[in-house]
Enzyme design. Structure first.
Site, PDB file in Angstrom:
ATOM      1  N   ASP A 203      10.721  88.377  56.488  1.00 44.88           N
ATOM      2  CA  ASP A 203      10.621  89.519  57.401  1.00 44.88           C
ATOM      3  C   ASP A 203       9.688  90.569  56.809  1.00 44.88           C
ATOM      4  OD1 ASP A 203      11.858  90.897  59.895  1.00 44.88           O
ATOM      5  OD2 ASP A 203      11.907  92.439  58.342  1.00 44.88           O
TER       6      ASP A 203
ATOM      7  N   HIS B  19      16.248  97.206  60.851  1.00 39.82           N
ATOM      8  CA  HIS B  19      14.843  97.577  60.692  1.00 39.82           C
ATOM      9  C   HIS B  19      14.452  97.816  59.235  1.00 39.82           C
ATOM     10  CE1 HIS B  19      14.638  97.754  65.011  1.00 39.82           C
ATOM     11  NE2 HIS B  19      15.575  98.651  65.053  1.00 39.82           N
TER      12      HIS B  19
END
Length: 219
Positions: free
Chosen positions: A9, A148
């Site tokens: 990610d 996030h």
């Protein structure tokens, strides 16, 4: 279904790999369903992080000021990943940034890894959710992690893929072979194994993005 894979990610300054930069990376290596290694760091993008991005992920310019730059991080990340399959949520986004940065710093796209998109998987595993964002999924599966941020997002992404592997497991008494095959085939139609994103224009020496999505027959 893979016994060994890397979950990846990126947090970035925006959506366009041509103009935006990576500011955080997390990569988790799994083998036989067990986390065996981790790679995580903030990255100095050498450009200002937009306010709206900081509002989303909490990463400030001060936080990345003394962190390594992508040219320092990329060789270590590539060595960590090696030739393993890459699992990511909304994988085209992370694949674009990975391949684009490899092209930028090495002059050619050398990423030939198989990519697995857990967004497609999540839509089949959790069909009743209002959406399939990681933040929504983590609440559904009751994971107490932030959203996030690259490390926490890779933890949630890993759980999605591991659940998928369990569904397809040969020893699952609660699912028939037909049910496992049906779920596998449905996911494969919207997954992919290779991405051919960045190429370099010989005439203008500019980097452009080309996207080829190939159905994944290897998950």
């Amino acid at each position: 279904m893979f016994d060994e894979f890397v979950v990846l990610d990126f947090e970035t300054t925006g959506l366009d790999p041509a103009t935006d930069r990576i500011i955080e990376v997390s990569a988790l290596k799994y083998k036989d369903g067990i986390l065996i290694d981790e790679f995580h760091t903030l990255i100095n993008p050498k450009i200002k992080i937009p306010y709206e991005i900081t509002e989303i992920n909490g990463i400030t310019n001060a936080m990345v000021k003394k962190k390594p730059t992508i040219d320092e991080v990329l060789p270590k990340l590539l060595d960590f990943i090696g030739g393993l399959p890459i699992v990511a949520h909304n994988a085209p986004f992370d694949a674009k940034f990975l391949k684009y940065n490899v092209l930028r710093y090495y002059g050619e796209d050398t990423i030939n890894n198989t990519f697995v998109d857990t967004l497609a998987i999540a839509r089949k595993l959790y069909p009743n959710l209002r959406n399939h964002k990681l933040e929504t999924i983590k609440k559904h599966i009751k994971m107490d992690v932030d959203s996030h941020r690259a490390y926490d997002d890779t933890l949630v992404t890993a759980e999605i893929y591991l659940k998928y592997c369990n569904v397809l497991g040969q020893n699952r008494a609660d699912r028939t072979d037909y049910e496992r095959k049906t779920i596998k085939n449905e996911i494969e139609l919207t997954s992919f194994s290779e991405l051919d994103f960045p190429t370099r224009s010989k005439k203008k020496n500019q980097v452009i993005i080309k996207v080829n999505i190939i159905p994944n027959m290897l998950i």
